[in-house]
Motif scaffolding. Structure first.
Motif, PDB file in Angstrom:
ATOM      1  N   PHE A 148       0.793  -0.929  -0.115  1.00  0.00           N
ATOM      2  CA  PHE A 148      -0.079  -0.119   0.056  1.00  0.00           C
ATOM      3  C   PHE A 148       0.891   1.183  -0.072  1.00  0.00           C
ATOM      4  N   SER A 149       0.422   2.291  -0.527  1.00  0.00           N
ATOM      5  CA  SER A 149       1.218   3.600  -0.572  1.00  0.00           C
ATOM      6  C   SER A 149       0.934   4.130   0.767  1.00  0.00           C
ATOM      7  N   CYS A 150      -0.226   4.100   1.464  1.00  0.00           N
ATOM      8  CA  CYS A 150      -0.521   4.451   2.934  1.00  0.00           C
ATOM      9  C   CYS A 150      -0.614   3.534   3.689  1.00  0.00           C
ATOM     10  N   GLN A 151       0.322   3.263   4.522  1.00  0.00           N
ATOM     11  CA  GLN A 151       0.586   1.886   5.345  1.00  0.00           C
ATOM     12  C   GLN A 151       0.312   2.453   6.884  1.00  0.00           C
ATOM     13  N   ILE A 152      -0.843   3.259   6.933  1.00  0.00           N
ATOM     14  CA  ILE A 152      -1.235   3.573   8.354  1.00  0.00           C
ATOM     15  C   ILE A 152      -2.539   3.595   8.213  1.00  0.00           C
ATOM     16  N   GLY A 153      -3.201   3.517   9.509  1.00  0.00           N
ATOM     17  CA  GLY A 153      -4.818   3.440   9.672  1.00  0.00           C
ATOM     18  C   GLY A 153      -5.080   3.478  11.287  1.00  0.00           C
ATOM     19  N   MET A 176      -7.113   4.738  -5.355  1.00  0.00           N
ATOM     20  CA  MET A 176      -7.676   6.329  -5.716  1.00  0.00           C
ATOM     21  C   MET A 176      -6.852   7.224  -5.405  1.00  0.00           C
ATOM     22  N   ARG A 177      -5.655   7.069  -4.579  1.00  0.00           N
ATOM     23  CA  ARG A 177      -4.772   7.948  -4.329  1.00  0.00           C
ATOM     24  C   ARG A 177      -5.098   9.306  -3.539  1.00  0.00           C
ATOM     25  N   VAL A 178      -6.318   8.701  -2.494  1.00  0.00           N
ATOM     26  CA  VAL A 178      -6.898   9.858  -1.874  1.00  0.00           C
ATOM     27  C   VAL A 178      -6.300   9.949  -0.195  1.00  0.00           C
ATOM     28  N   PHE A 238      -7.034  11.668   3.405  1.00  0.00           N
ATOM     29  CA  PHE A 238      -7.482  11.257   4.538  1.00  0.00           C
ATOM     30  C   PHE A 238      -6.786   9.694   5.055  1.00  0.00           C
ATOM     31  N   VAL A 239      -6.985   9.689   6.312  1.00  0.00           N
ATOM     32  CA  VAL A 239      -6.123   8.459   6.945  1.00  0.00           C
ATOM     33  C   VAL A 239      -7.385   7.583   7.161  1.00  0.00           C
ATOM     34  N   GLY A 282     -17.282  19.347  12.162  1.00  0.00           N
ATOM     35  CA  GLY A 282     -17.079  19.207  10.678  1.00  0.00           C
ATOM     36  C   GLY A 282     -17.104  17.967  10.358  1.00  0.00           C
ATOM     37  N   HIS A 283     -17.371  17.835   8.840  1.00  0.00           N
ATOM     38  CA  HIS A 283     -16.908  16.505   8.179  1.00  0.00           C
ATOM     39  C   HIS A 283     -15.547  16.356   8.010  1.00  0.00           C
ATOM     40  N   LEU A 284     -14.915  17.511   7.573  1.00  0.00           N
ATOM     41  CA  LEU A 284     -13.550  17.945   7.353  1.00  0.00           C
ATOM     42  C   LEU A 284     -12.464  16.845   7.219  1.00  0.00           C
ATOM     43  N   THR A 285     -12.123  16.098   6.042  1.00  0.00           N
ATOM     44  CA  THR A 285     -11.652  14.870   5.575  1.00  0.00           C
ATOM     45  C   THR A 285     -10.004  14.946   5.725  1.00  0.00           C
TER      46      THR A 285
END
Length: 423
Positions: free
Chosen positions: A45-50, A208-210, A233-234, A308-311
């Motif tokens: 994964f590009s993002c390896q956190i959660g 999606m690279r978001v 977003f994480v 807020g929603h604020l992602t």
């Protein structure tokens, strides 16, 4: 005449804490629940956190039998049952015995439930092992699985259902429950939502690279709503739940009252006027906020805090713009605004319910939690509202009205208005 509706119970399984007392402490301290996930790194994964709720085996055993735990692989079901039962117990409500409780119901939503169980089932079916699927494959993967589990445990005899509206699911569930009680169709409803965790849940968003990839070595800094350096977003997971009850029955049983639900609004932008499957129609967002105030019979000046929603995406400044235009308030006149996602990430279909729990705690206990990681405010945002309207440290303050909103894929919107309870 419509019934007044109040919140009498809260439950939560969030990435930074499980259980309302620990969660309240965590959000006041600005404590992050985001961490490095080795499995995501192994899968490239590009993002390896959660953000994954710290649910221990000891906690599970408080809510499930040993047999249930041997069969359960759906994290969403586990989180939903924990949050739902905590809310029910927190409200001081009992479990029905021989007869269903005809005046109590459940609306508990999700986006996609039991994805790990679905994967396991696909492999077994493809291998010709359909008889080894087990007896819980269906209930762990059907959208109403959490409602079904909770309904059976509690013994609810009123409406028992699930909703699904992407990131707006939890706030929508609350408003659906609110309407049922306000119209006299039930005396109390358990409202909430949940989301599974893991690579099969989060992979599509990584594609999606978001999601951010620059913070794999500093996870707690990664979720940056309202920040100039926000880069996506994480992903998070968990569940939140609220017991929504008529004021009359709450007073009759001397229940704890955390807040009053004044009303709210649900709408869609129809994927028109700039709206799409993944981007909101700005006019519809503004309309949702304004209609929520109208239905709650409040003025823009009454709102003390916006949750807020604020992602932590490029849409944060667009959301602040919508709030400014909907309220007709800017600069130092703007309400305080914060984002729980700065601490827990974006919990997807669970986001609204977890964030609603946080908002109600702020109202009841008199504080505004910090929106962390936004020390470098986005210039478009700082041009609209005074920087001190975004708390970066805990603020102890009596609050009267909070507006809570969530906006989801499919161009769907939900906004609810909470008020400090006054008899």
């Amino acid at each position: 005449m419509r019934n007044r509706v109040v919140i009498t119970g809260l439950g939560v399984a969030a990435p930074n804490a499980v259980g309302v007392p620990s969660f309240s402490d965590a959000i006041q301290a600005g404590r992050s629940g985001i961490s490095f996930q080795p499995e995501l790194a192994e899968l490239k994964f590009s993002c390896q956190i959660g953000g994954i709720p710290p649910v221990t085996e000891t906690i599970k055993q408080q809510y499930f039998t040993e047999l249930q735990l041997r069969q359960l692989t759906s994290s969403g079901v586990i989180y939903g049952v924990i949050a739902g039962l905590e809310a029910w117990q927190n409200a001081g409500l009992s479990i029905a015995t021989d007869e269903p409780d005809w005046e109590s119901g459940i609306v508990f939503g999700t986006g996609l439930l039991g994805i790990d169980k679905i994967r396991e089932s696909i492999y077994k079916v493809d291998a010709g092992q359909v008889r080894r699927l087990g007896s819980t494959a269906v209930v762990q993967t059907m959208a109403s699985g959490v409602s079904a589990y909770l309904g059976g445990i509690i013994g609810c005899g009123n409406q028992l259902t699930a909703n699904s509206s992407a990131c707006a699911t939890g706030t929508e569930a609350l408003l659906l429950a609110y309407e049922r009680i306000a119209n006299g169709y039930a005396k109390r409803m358990l409202a909430g939502s949940c989301s599974d965790h893991g690579p099969y849940m989060w992979g599509g968003f990584d594609a999606m690279r978001v999601m951010p990839y620059q913070f794999n070595n500093s996870p707690e800094k990664a979720s940056r709503p309202l920040s100039a350096t926000a880069s996506g977003f994480v992903p998070g997971s968990g569940a939140g739940a609220l017991v929504v009850e008529s004021l009359e029955t709450a007073l009759e049983r001397n229940a704890p009252i955390y807040a009053e639900v004044l009303g709210g609004h649900l709408n869609s932008g129809g994927q028109r006027r700039g709206g799409s499957m993944t981007a909101p129609n700005a006019f519809a967002v503004k309309r949702c906020i304004q209609k929520a105030m109208e239905e709650a019979a409040i003025q823009p000046s009454d709102i003390d805090v916006i949750d807020g929603h604020l992602t932590a995406t490029i849409k944060d400044s667009a959301e602040v713009t919508a709030w400014c235009e909907a309220l007709g308030r800017r600069g130092a006149d703007f309400p305080y605004i914060n984002s729980l996602k700065s601490m827990v990430g974006h919990c997807l279909s669970a986001a609204g319910s977890i964030e609603c729990v946080a908002a109600v705690l702020e109202l009841h206990d008199g504080f505004i939690y910090p929106s962390v990681n936004c020390e470098d405010l986005h210039p478009e945002i700082s041009a609209m509202i005074a920087p001190d309207r975004i708390p970066q440290q805990l603020i102890r303050k009596n609050i009267n009205v909070i507006a809570k909103a969530n906006f989801g894929f499919g161009d769907v919107n939900a906004c609810v208005i909470f008020k400090k309870f006054q008899s």
